[in-house]
Design an enzyme around this catalytic site. Structure first.
Site, PDB file in Angstrom:
ATOM      1  N   CYS A  42      54.325  28.388  81.263  1.00  0.00           N
ATOM      2  CA  CYS A  42      53.402  28.161  80.149  1.00  0.00           C
ATOM      3  C   CYS A  42      52.201  27.666  80.742  1.00  0.00           C
ATOM      4  O   CYS A  42      52.001  27.473  81.765  1.00  0.00           O
ATOM      5  CB  CYS A  42      53.725  27.764  79.106  1.00  0.00           C
ATOM      6  SG  CYS A  42      54.642  26.092  79.087  1.00  0.00           S
TER       7      CYS A  42
ATOM      8  N   ASN B  97      53.448  23.139  80.368  1.00  0.00           N
ATOM      9  CA  ASN B  97      54.742  22.965  80.970  1.00  0.00           C
ATOM     10  C   ASN B  97      55.563  21.900  79.930  1.00  0.00           C
ATOM     11  O   ASN B  97      56.420  21.033  80.528  1.00  0.00           O
ATOM     12  CB  ASN B  97      54.985  22.609  82.243  1.00  0.00           C
ATOM     13  CG  ASN B  97      56.491  22.560  82.770  1.00  0.00           C
ATOM     14  OD1 ASN B  97      56.742  21.941  83.827  1.00  0.00           O
ATOM     15  ND2 ASN B  97      57.404  23.544  82.322  1.00  0.00           N
TER      16      ASN B  97
ATOM     17  N   CYS C 146      55.922  22.217  76.384  1.00  0.00           N
ATOM     18  CA  CYS C 146      56.150  22.943  74.872  1.00  0.00           C
ATOM     19  C   CYS C 146      57.231  24.080  75.184  1.00  0.00           C
ATOM     20  O   CYS C 146      58.194  24.210  74.816  1.00  0.00           O
ATOM     21  CB  CYS C 146      55.072  23.107  73.986  1.00  0.00           C
ATOM     22  SG  CYS C 146      54.222  21.841  73.474  1.00  0.00           S
ATOM     23  N   ARG C 147      56.525  25.216  75.419  1.00  0.00           N
ATOM     24  CA  ARG C 147      57.129  26.264  75.477  1.00  0.00           C
ATOM     25  C   ARG C 147      58.220  26.701  76.638  1.00  0.00           C
ATOM     26  O   ARG C 147      59.449  27.039  76.566  1.00  0.00           O
ATOM     27  CB  ARG C 147      56.187  27.605  75.565  1.00  0.00           C
ATOM     28  CG  ARG C 147      55.510  27.902  74.143  1.00  0.00           C
ATOM     29  CD  ARG C 147      54.275  28.717  74.443  1.00  0.00           C
ATOM     30  NE  ARG C 147      53.166  28.139  75.312  1.00  0.00           N
ATOM     31  CZ  ARG C 147      52.215  28.755  75.512  1.00  0.00           C
ATOM     32  NH1 ARG C 147      51.958  29.971  75.252  1.00  0.00           N
ATOM     33  NH2 ARG C 147      51.294  28.187  76.289  1.00  0.00           N
ATOM     34  N   SER C 148      57.818  26.478  77.859  1.00  0.00           N
ATOM     35  CA  SER C 148      58.485  26.738  79.124  1.00  0.00           C
ATOM     36  C   SER C 148      59.654  25.871  79.257  1.00  0.00           C
ATOM     37  O   SER C 148      60.775  26.312  79.524  1.00  0.00           O
ATOM     38  CB  SER C 148      57.715  26.917  80.492  1.00  0.00           C
ATOM     39  OG  SER C 148      56.848  25.828  80.689  1.00  0.00           O
TER      40      SER C 148
ATOM     41  N   ASP D  46      50.821  29.673  71.794  1.00  0.00           N
ATOM     42  CA  ASP D  46      50.833  28.403  72.290  1.00  0.00           C
ATOM     43  C   ASP D  46      50.728  27.434  70.718  1.00  0.00           C
ATOM     44  O   ASP D  46      50.225  27.327  70.035  1.00  0.00           O
ATOM     45  CB  ASP D  46      49.306  27.994  72.691  1.00  0.00           C
ATOM     46  CG  ASP D  46      49.183  26.555  73.303  1.00  0.00           C
ATOM     47  OD1 ASP D  46      49.945  25.772  72.873  1.00  0.00           O
ATOM     48  OD2 ASP D  46      48.306  26.513  74.217  1.00  0.00           O
TER      49      ASP D  46
HETATM   50  P1  4NP Z   1      52.713  24.525  76.382  1.00  0.00           P
HETATM   51  O1  4NP Z   1      51.697  23.956  75.324  1.00  0.00           O
HETATM   52  O2  4NP Z   1      51.914  25.512  77.379  1.00  0.00           O
HETATM   53  O3  4NP Z   1      53.599  25.303  75.635  1.00  0.00           O
HETATM   54  O4  4NP Z   1      53.285  23.404  77.172  1.00  0.00           O
HETATM   55  C1  4NP Z   1      50.558  23.362  75.702  1.00  0.00           C
HETATM   56  C2  4NP Z   1      50.908  22.054  76.061  1.00  0.00           C
HETATM   57  C3  4NP Z   1      49.504  21.195  76.367  1.00  0.00           C
HETATM   58  C4  4NP Z   1      48.271  21.777  76.432  1.00  0.00           C
HETATM   59  C5  4NP Z   1      48.192  23.051  75.996  1.00  0.00           C
HETATM   60  C6  4NP Z   1      49.398  23.826  75.764  1.00  0.00           C
HETATM   61  N1  4NP Z   1      47.039  21.156  76.878  1.00  0.00           N
HETATM   62  O5  4NP Z   1      46.026  21.625  76.669  1.00  0.00           O
HETATM   63  O6  4NP Z   1      47.299  19.936  77.080  1.00  0.00           O
END
Ligand code: 4NP
Length: 154
Positions: free
Chosen positions: A8, A11, A13-15, A127
Site C-alpha cells: 500500500c 505500509n 494500515c492496509r497492507s 486509503d
Molecule cells: P496505508 O495508509 O497506505 O494503508 O498504510 C496510509 C498511511 C499513511 C499515509 C497514507 C496512507 N500517510 O500519508 O502518511
C-alpha cells in the site's frame, strides 16, 4: 513456497492487515507451509513503525495478530517475490513506474480486489488513513473477502 508481498502507500494500515489476514487464513486452512508473506509501502514516511493502532485493533477483534514493521518497497522485491498485491490502482501504478521492468516482473503485480467477489468493478481498497476508526471494520471485511478468495485461487 510461494512468496507474496502486499503493498500500500504507508505500509501501516492496509497492507499489514492484508498480510496478517492472509497468513491467518492460510494457517486456519492448514496451508501456512505453502506461503511466505510480507508487506511494504510505496512511500517511506513510516519506515520502522508498527501498524496503525486502528488496524491492530480491528485485526485483534477478529483474532488476527499483526507483527510487521513498516518498510519501503524496493525494486529488488520484484525478484524476491512471486506475487505482488497492490491495495489500489495508485499503488500499482507506482510499482509499475520503476524503470526497466521486464514483462515477467510487471506480471507479478496484481490488485487485491481482483480477488474480491463483491468488488463490482471497484478495484481499490480505499486509503483509510485520514478517515475515522469506523472505516476499519469495512476495510477488514473487504480485505478478508479478497484474501479468502486469493487463497482459494492459489
Ligand atoms: P496505508 O495508509 O497506505 O494503508 O498504510 C496510509 C498511511 C499513511 C499515509 C497514507 C496512507 N500517510 O500519508 O502518511
Amino acid at each position: 513456497m510461494m512468496k507474496i508481498l502486499f503493498v500500500c502507500l504507508g505500509n501501516i494500515c492496509r497492507s499489514p492487515l492484508a498480510e496478517g489476514v492472509f497468513a491467518h487464513l492460510a494457517e486456519q486452512a492448514g496451508r501456512d507451509h505453502e506461503f511466505e508473506v510480507d508487506s511494504a509501502g510505496t512511500g517511506g514516511w513510516h519506515v520502522g513503525e508498527r501498524p496503525d493502532p486502528r488496524s491492530i485493533a480491528v485485526a485483534s477483534a477478529h483474532g488476527v495478530a499483526l507483527n510487521s514493521r513498516a518498510r519501503q518497497f524496493d525494486k529488488k522485491d520484484f525478484d524476491r517475490f512471486d506475487l505482488i498485491v497492490a491495495m489500489d490502482r495508485d499503488n500499482k501504478a507506482d510499482l509499475l513506474s520503476f524503470s526497466n521492468l521486464s514483462d515477467a516482473r510487471r506480471e507479478k503485480v496484481r490488485l487485491m480486489r481482483e480477488f474480491d467477489p463483491q468488488a463490482n468493478g471497484d478495484l481499490d481498497v480505499p486509503d483509510p488513513y485520514y478517515g475515522g476508526a469506523e472505516g476499519f471494520e469495512p476495510l477488514y471485511q473487504m480485505i478478508e473477502r479478497s484474501a479468502r478468495q486469493m487463497l482459494k485461487a492459489l
